[in-house]
Design a protein around this motif. Sequence first.
Motif, mmCIF file in Angstrom:
data_model
loop_
_atom_site.group_PDB
_atom_site.id
_atom_site.type_symbol
_atom_site.label_atom_id
_atom_site.label_comp_id
_atom_site.label_asym_id
_atom_site.label_seq_id
_atom_site.Cartn_x
_atom_site.Cartn_y
_atom_site.Cartn_z
ATOM 1 N N SER A 137 0.767 -1.331 0.061
ATOM 2 C CA SER A 137 -0.117 -0.146 0.053
ATOM 3 C C SER A 137 0.858 1.245 0.077
ATOM 4 C CB SER A 137 -1.050 -0.077 1.192
ATOM 5 O OG SER A 137 -0.301 -0.244 2.514
ATOM 6 N N VAL A 138 1.927 1.429 0.969
ATOM 7 C CA VAL A 138 2.592 2.510 0.874
ATOM 8 C C VAL A 138 3.693 2.898 -0.314
ATOM 9 C CG1 VAL A 138 4.432 3.842 2.233
ATOM 10 C CG2 VAL A 138 2.625 2.766 3.487
ATOM 11 N N PRO A 139 4.191 1.727 -0.965
ATOM 12 C CA PRO A 139 4.941 1.930 -2.136
ATOM 13 C C PRO A 139 4.011 2.239 -3.238
ATOM 14 C CG PRO A 139 5.734 0.019 -1.249
ATOM 15 C CD PRO A 139 4.321 0.430 -0.307
ATOM 16 N N ILE A 140 2.696 1.921 -3.420
ATOM 17 C CA ILE A 140 1.856 2.070 -4.282
ATOM 18 C C ILE A 140 1.498 3.630 -4.126
ATOM 19 C CG2 ILE A 140 -0.322 2.045 -5.302
ATOM 20 C CD1 ILE A 140 -0.206 -1.069 -5.138
ATOM 21 N N LEU A 141 1.084 4.107 -3.045
ATOM 22 C CA LEU A 141 0.460 5.338 -2.781
ATOM 23 C C LEU A 141 1.795 6.462 -2.961
ATOM 24 C CD1 LEU A 141 -1.212 7.538 -1.340
ATOM 25 C CD2 LEU A 141 -0.036 6.997 0.569
#
Length: 289
Positions: A137-141
């Motif tokens: 989730s954080v890498p995508i965001l």
Amino acid sequence: MTTARLLGPADIRTLASELDITPTKKLGQNFLHDPNTVRMIVTTAQFTDVTNRHVLEVGPGLGSLTLGLVTACEKVTAIEIDPRLAARLPRTIAEFAPDYADRLTVSNRDALTVSPQDIDMSTPPTALVANLPYNVSVPILLHLLAEFPSIARVVVMVQAEVADRLAARPGTKIYGVPSVKAAFYGQVRRAGTIGKNVFWPAPKIDSGLVSIDCTHPYSSSLRDTVFPLIDAAFLQRRKTLRAALSGVYGSASQAEEALRRAQIDPTLRGEKLDISDFIRLATSGQSSR
């Protein structure tokens, strides 16, 4: 226009059975099946005449949130890595929200690598609203915020503990790299908690909503200088900034010199600095990298 009929648990299981899909942990698949949660997410997004023009959705799955978005936004681009789900989504929207089907475009791509060349940029993306795959989730965001600086509004569902980290403030135990990097783009806040039972299969933990008002207070040209400083400052949390940044500046003494030039106490730890401190450090002088 007629309103869309949102997907319930029976619809989700019917669609999954048709496609012979079993949710996989590898792809972070937990399919949302509660219409009230969809409505709550769309309401939290607080779409305006600016932010509703082109919304990115990542991991639309079987289309639960997509149905809520197409009725509220002028254009939705859904980025879906699973080819079966990507192929079925337009038909699902046509069946459950026929008056809004032309608002949807599906991109069968990996959200971690998607770029402006992969989607229709005639209207650049103005918002990101998604139930992000929890394992990335954080890498995508951060990837999407970097690739699409036109995004003005973010509302994403992530693991509850990740939501807490993203919205954490300096000096707290959970404040870290995601907190500072998200703040580079604007004001981050925790926007709600979502229980386990609105998903199929139900995850083992609660989920959290995070919203970001992307005011883009800092030039994107600073990102490549600032983000390595953030990474280094938190790599070993117990180290002082003087020691933690020695590899970036070439030595501890040079790191101390840079910190003092930026009016930052070299004996502090990274968790005490907010994004403005890192910006000041990055712009107060050149590192020796």
